[in-house]
Scaffold this active site. Sequence first.
Site, PDB file in Angstrom:
ATOM      1  N   ASN A   1      24.398   9.934  12.490  1.00 17.63           N
ATOM      2  CA  ASN A   1      23.358   8.974  12.863  1.00 17.63           C
ATOM      3  C   ASN A   1      23.731   8.424  14.231  1.00 17.63           C
ATOM      4  O   ASN A   1      24.660   7.624  14.356  1.00 17.63           O
ATOM      5  CB  ASN A   1      23.309   7.852  11.810  1.00 17.63           C
ATOM      6  CG  ASN A   1      22.213   6.844  12.109  1.00 17.63           C
ATOM      7  OD1 ASN A   1      21.493   6.957  13.100  1.00 17.63           O
ATOM      8  ND2 ASN A   1      22.100   5.836  11.255  1.00 17.63           N
TER       9      ASN A   1
ATOM     10  N   ARG B   1      20.056  12.043  11.583  1.00 18.35           N
ATOM     11  CA  ARG B   1      18.982  11.126  11.220  1.00 18.35           C
ATOM     12  C   ARG B   1      18.117  10.900  12.462  1.00 18.35           C
ATOM     13  O   ARG B   1      18.648  10.651  13.558  1.00 18.35           O
ATOM     14  CB  ARG B   1      19.574   9.787  10.777  1.00 18.35           C
ATOM     15  CG  ARG B   1      18.505   8.765  10.538  1.00 18.35           C
ATOM     16  CD  ARG B   1      19.081   7.377  10.460  1.00 18.35           C
ATOM     17  NE  ARG B   1      18.019   6.439  10.192  1.00 18.35           N
ATOM     18  CZ  ARG B   1      18.015   5.177  10.625  1.00 18.35           C
ATOM     19  NH1 ARG B   1      19.020   4.715  11.326  1.00 18.35           N
ATOM     20  NH2 ARG B   1      17.014   4.387  10.349  1.00 18.35           N
TER      21      ARG B   1
ATOM     22  N   HIS C   1      12.654   4.266   6.675  1.00 16.32           N
ATOM     23  CA  HIS C   1      13.575   4.366   5.520  1.00 16.32           C
ATOM     24  C   HIS C   1      13.156   5.463   4.539  1.00 16.32           C
ATOM     25  O   HIS C   1      13.496   5.407   3.358  1.00 16.32           O
ATOM     26  CB  HIS C   1      13.654   3.046   4.722  1.00 16.32           C
ATOM     27  CG  HIS C   1      14.081   1.860   5.517  1.00 16.32           C
ATOM     28  ND1 HIS C   1      13.412   0.660   5.488  1.00 16.32           N
ATOM     29  CD2 HIS C   1      15.121   1.699   6.376  1.00 16.32           C
ATOM     30  CE1 HIS C   1      14.018  -0.207   6.285  1.00 16.32           C
ATOM     31  NE2 HIS C   1      15.053   0.396   6.839  1.00 16.32           N
TER      32      HIS C   1
ATOM     33  N   ARG D   1      13.047  -9.901  11.470  1.00 16.52           N
ATOM     34  CA  ARG D   1      11.703  -9.479  11.871  1.00 16.52           C
ATOM     35  C   ARG D   1      10.645 -10.220  11.062  1.00 16.52           C
ATOM     36  O   ARG D   1      10.865 -10.527   9.887  1.00 16.52           O
ATOM     37  CB  ARG D   1      11.520  -7.975  11.648  1.00 16.52           C
ATOM     38  CG  ARG D   1      12.442  -7.118  12.483  1.00 16.52           C
ATOM     39  CD  ARG D   1      12.112  -5.648  12.283  1.00 16.52           C
ATOM     40  NE  ARG D   1      13.101  -4.795  12.889  1.00 16.52           N
ATOM     41  CZ  ARG D   1      13.752  -3.829  12.249  1.00 16.52           C
ATOM     42  NH1 ARG D   1      13.476  -3.559  10.978  1.00 16.52           N
ATOM     43  NH2 ARG D   1      14.650  -3.102  12.873  1.00 16.52           N
TER      44      ARG D   1
ATOM     45  N   GLU E   1      21.569   7.682   2.152  1.00 21.14           N
ATOM     46  CA  GLU E   1      20.780   8.501   3.086  1.00 21.14           C
ATOM     47  C   GLU E   1      21.605   9.694   3.595  1.00 21.14           C
ATOM     48  O   GLU E   1      21.070  10.767   3.832  1.00 21.14           O
ATOM     49  CB  GLU E   1      20.318   7.637   4.262  1.00 21.14           C
ATOM     50  CG  GLU E   1      19.218   6.671   3.862  1.00 21.14           C
ATOM     51  CD  GLU E   1      19.145   5.433   4.726  1.00 21.14           C
ATOM     52  OE1 GLU E   1      20.066   4.594   4.646  1.00 21.14           O
ATOM     53  OE2 GLU E   1      18.168   5.295   5.479  1.00 21.14           O
TER      54      GLU E   1
END
Length: 398
Positions: free
Chosen positions: A8, A89, A178, A238, A384
């Site tokens: 990643n 990723r 995601h 956020r 993941e």
Amino acid sequence: MAKVMAVNCGSSSVKFKLYEMPEEKVLCSGIVERIGHDDGIFTIKYNREKDTKTLPVPDHGYAVDIVAQGMIEKGIINHLDEIKAIGHRVVQGGSYFSHSVLWNEDTVKKVESLIPLAPLHNKAHLTGYEAFKKALPKVPQIAVFDTAFHQTMDAEDYLYPIPYEYSEKYHIRRYGAHGTSHKYLSEVGEKYIPESKDKRMIICHLGSGASITATRNGKCVATSMGLTPLGGIMMNTRTGDMDPSVFYQLLAVTGKDYETLFQEMNKKSGLYGVSGISNDSRDIEEACKHGHKRALLAVKLWARRIADFIGQYYVRLGGCDLIIFSAGIGENSPSDRKAVIDNISEALNVTIDEKANQETIRGKEGLISTPNSKIKVAVIPTDEEVMIARDAFNICLK
Ligand code: AMP
């Protein structure tokens, strides 16, 4: 048996995990941080040991060399040739990718064209891909997209009600995020509802970035994140979904410029913005224990926004068999999980076993609902990286 790497690449970091496949045995993992600085940090974990070094890391190419050298030094591999496939990723795959693909010229072009939708991420993924390609030119590499799992949504679920030509011409729509995590969780979740024929799930990936996805039979039906990760539920920093006029009005009343306010919506809002405490939910949880009013309000607001989505998705799916909590907050915070369930228990007849809720933390998996709960509730740690390694193995080596 083959060694496969899941990576990643961020704008200033390279995270990696090396697997023995198809056994899915983790051989080592680690991260190079502060790329571009004289005091870069390299951490590698192997055989329950952890080694950290501070050293100059001028660029991503250098970071990849450090990782390779580190694995050889620790005796995890003898030579780079032992690595047979690499999976990356990639945050934004737009409408181009509904599954993982080999990196080639076409992939590069498309990922490049999507940079405006994920400026920091996609640019960094391309830099990372090029760096690995240079260090391991013969090793096949694949791209695993965070958005791919959400490509099964209907137009009614992904379109915004803006003038249609904007959606078409500028590709403005909901892409979600995601997806690799939601896919993994929907697969693991199946075992909790063997009796269900539709396998309707509402999956709550609640980390510092957070999203909720509704799935039926392992396919995404709807997801909360939007064109970018700013949309959907309220997050650590956020806003999540908001009347766009809030932004317009703030521009007018604060006199701040567009970019500053946009950064505030991304980095200074959410739990942090309402509580005024921190961008780490653990600090907010601690403040709640001491009766901090704005921390308590922030968590109430957060839980209600999540409940709003669960309600919406319950209707969208025509019911629900399993609710899943995952990621940093979902896996570790019984009080935050309870705050969400308290908001939906009356309408949806969902009840949790408080002892199971308290005990299912730090990597533990299991049901936390009571036997008479109308919907089962499970905590499932997400993974993941293993999904990336599986795709790399299946695409490159099978
Ligand atoms: P992630 O993005 O999945 O790594 O999740 C990061 C978020 O999980 C941060 O806000 C952390 O504060 C939160 N988190 C991690 N451990 C805990 C915990 N024990 N209790 C509450 N939040 C936690």
